[in-house]
Design a protein around this motif. Structure first.
Motif, PDB file in Angstrom:
ATOM      1  N   SER A 164      -6.388   4.276  -3.820  1.00 35.06           N
ATOM      2  CA  SER A 164      -5.838   3.392  -4.371  1.00 35.06           C
ATOM      3  C   SER A 164      -6.048   2.030  -3.619  1.00 35.06           C
ATOM      4  N   ASP A 165      -6.476   0.854  -4.269  1.00 34.44           N
ATOM      5  CA  ASP A 165      -6.835  -0.315  -3.818  1.00 34.44           C
ATOM      6  C   ASP A 165      -5.620  -1.268  -4.040  1.00 34.44           C
ATOM      7  N   THR A 175       0.765  -0.848  -0.166  1.00 40.84           N
ATOM      8  CA  THR A 175       0.083  -0.058  -0.004  1.00 40.84           C
ATOM      9  C   THR A 175       0.956   1.262  -0.070  1.00 40.84           C
ATOM     10  N   LYS A 205     -14.588   5.341  -7.166  1.00 40.71           N
ATOM     11  CA  LYS A 205     -13.720   4.619  -6.568  1.00 40.71           C
ATOM     12  C   LYS A 205     -12.439   4.466  -7.028  1.00 40.71           C
ATOM     13  N   ARG A 245      -5.674  -4.207  -4.006  1.00 39.08           N
ATOM     14  CA  ARG A 245      -5.906  -5.370  -4.870  1.00 39.08           C
ATOM     15  C   ARG A 245      -5.756  -4.826  -6.383  1.00 39.08           C
ATOM     16  N   ASP A 246      -6.022  -3.907  -6.393  1.00 40.99           N
ATOM     17  CA  ASP A 246      -5.852  -3.153  -8.146  1.00 40.99           C
ATOM     18  C   ASP A 246      -4.406  -3.263  -8.309  1.00 40.99           C
TER      19      ASP A 246
END
Length: 234
Positions: free
Chosen positions: A57-58, A27, A53, A60-61
């Motif tokens: 920052s996800d 992250t 969305k 998973r992305d």
């Protein structure tokens, strides 16, 4: 060695590792975690590409958009010592290789924008101000997966941060070509991790790094401290 012996060895070692079975988990710091640039938001509204969305920052992305990465190498620094008839190499330290990752680019240039925001927290190119390392570093977890997508080996890059964003080529010859960007990371050192260590590190690295804005719940923080203490014994 016969083919049966080779098969026996491979089977005993749970099969061969595949290059396309991996997972990258991290992250980014606070500065790159949230995109609240008003000009960017207005621009995306104007060209009808805005998605709420995409403001956060996800992790998973990031994992899914990572097309390739590396498990870094390590070499020893040596000094040459002359002893009568021969010269000996005396180790005096080590150096770890930088890690380069390749990410797929989406039409909102998500990965490039995020990395540029991250790098601007290291060196502010507008005001020529350097950031504090504790505010821009993060741990990166790289896991080797088996054919069942189970973690079998892991590497933790301690206190990592980007030092290079590659150029992006544009040309008329590749009609259906997909844009990609390469990011090179530096870090303090890497630590090999087993299944349990890497799984816990991956979970912790996926938690947003909001130092000074958001503190981890006490239970999670205590678990992290205990895990770090136990890991230091291995």
């Amino acid at each position: 060695m016969s083919i049966d012996s080779l098969k026996s060895i491979i089977g005993k070692r749970q099969g061969l590792a595949n290059t396309n079975r991996f997972l990258t988990i991290f992250t980014p710091p606070t500065q790159a975690l949230v995109n609240l640039n008003p000009l960017d938001i207005v621009g995306r509204f104007a060209n009808e590409t805005f998605n709420a969305k995409s403001l956060v920052s996800d992790p998973r992305d990031i994992a899914f958009l990572c097309e390739s990465t590396q498990i870094p190498g390590r070499s020893l620094n040596t000094l040459d010592y002359s002893a009568e008839r021969e010269t000996l190499k005396i180790p005096n330290g080590f150096i770890d290789d930088d890690v380069t990752m390749t990410f797929l680019l989406t039409n909102d240039y998500y990965m490039k924008d995020m990395m540029e925001g991250w790098m601007s927290s290291i060196v502010d190119t507008e005001n020529y101000v350097l950031g504090y390392k504790k505010n821009y570093q993060t741990d990166i977890i790289i896991q080797q997966l088996n054919k069942n997508d189970k973690n079998v080996y892991g590497i933790k890059l301690i206190n990592a941060y980007p030092i290079n964003i590659s150029s992006i080529d544009l040309n008329n010859e590749s009609e259906n070509g997909i844009q990609k960007v390469q990011i090179t990371f530096a870090y303090d050192r890497y630590v090999p991790e087993n299944f349990i260590q890497s799984s816990v590190s991956g979970f912790i690295s996926a938690i947003p790094n909001l130092g000074g804005v958001f503190e981890l719940p006490t239970k999670i923080s205590n678990v992290k401290q205990k895990f770090d203490s136990i890991s230091s014994l291995f």
